[in-house]
Design a protein around this motif. Structure first.
Motif: not given
Length: 197
Positions: A75-77, A99-101, A107-108, A115-116
């Motif tokens: 996410f940060e990257a 989609y795996t990424d 999940r993180s 909800t996400l």
């Protein structure tokens, strides 16, 4: 643009071909066209192109000089890669990723909440998202600077092996992919970020 030849082929037994009322020839030709699209993805997202005439077509090949942006997690990257683009490219940026990424990010971020999982990817990442398993590392950028060019004279051939009874359908096409502006793209590289810690 250069002409890079490739073939997509499929074989079908004459029993299947002749034993159906459906127009299987048209169905197979559509499948061959889909194979051409798969070829597009396979050259554009090839992490290690070995053919000299395909290296310039891959987002990941070092010869294209696309900057890598790292982060402590995916996410940060990705958000850092979007922010690192010049504003004129950032405005039209799209994220191409597996989609795996994406599920790893959800999940993180979800931290046990559901909800996400119902949110649209654009709501989560802030930019339109296109999923393809071919993207071994996410690519962020303005894809109007990624251009595929085809020779209009694609050849469709059909041939039968009289010994096996297999009917072969083949499309021969010529294409090229050019990354017209390397600075319009970023490679999201979480692996190198974790390696440095």
């Amino acid at each position: 643009f250069t002409r890079n030849k490739f073939k997509v082929e499929v074989g079908m037994s004459e029993t299947v071909l002749l034993g159906s009322n459906a127009n299987l020839t048209q169905y197979v030709e559509q499948g061959l066209q889909n194979g051409v699209i798969v070829k597009e993805r396979s050259v554009a997202f090839n992490p290690n192109p070995t053919k000299d005439n395909e290296k310039h077509m891959s987002f990941y090949d070092p010869s294209n000089n696309i900057k890598k942006v790292s982060g402590k997690d995916m996410f940060e990257a990705i958000t850092s890669a979007v922010a690192d683009l010049h504003e004129s490219y950032r405005e039209k940026a799209t994220i191409v990723m597996s989609y795996t990424d994406y599920l790893t990010i959800i999940r993180s971020l979800a931290n046990g909440s559901t909800t996400l999982y119902g949110a649209q990817p654009q709501q989560v990442l802030g930019k339109p998202v296109v999923f393809t398993d071919a993207a071994v590392k996410p690519i962020v950028g303005d894809f109007s600077y990624s251009h595929f060019n085809y020779d209009l004279n694609a050849l469709y051939d059909q041939n039968k092996d009289i010994h096996s009874g297999i009917e072969y359908f083949v499309v021969t096409a010529w294409m090229d992919h050019r990354i017209k502006l390397s600075s319009a793209f970023r490679i999201v590289d979480v692996a190198s970020a974790s390696a440095g810690n």
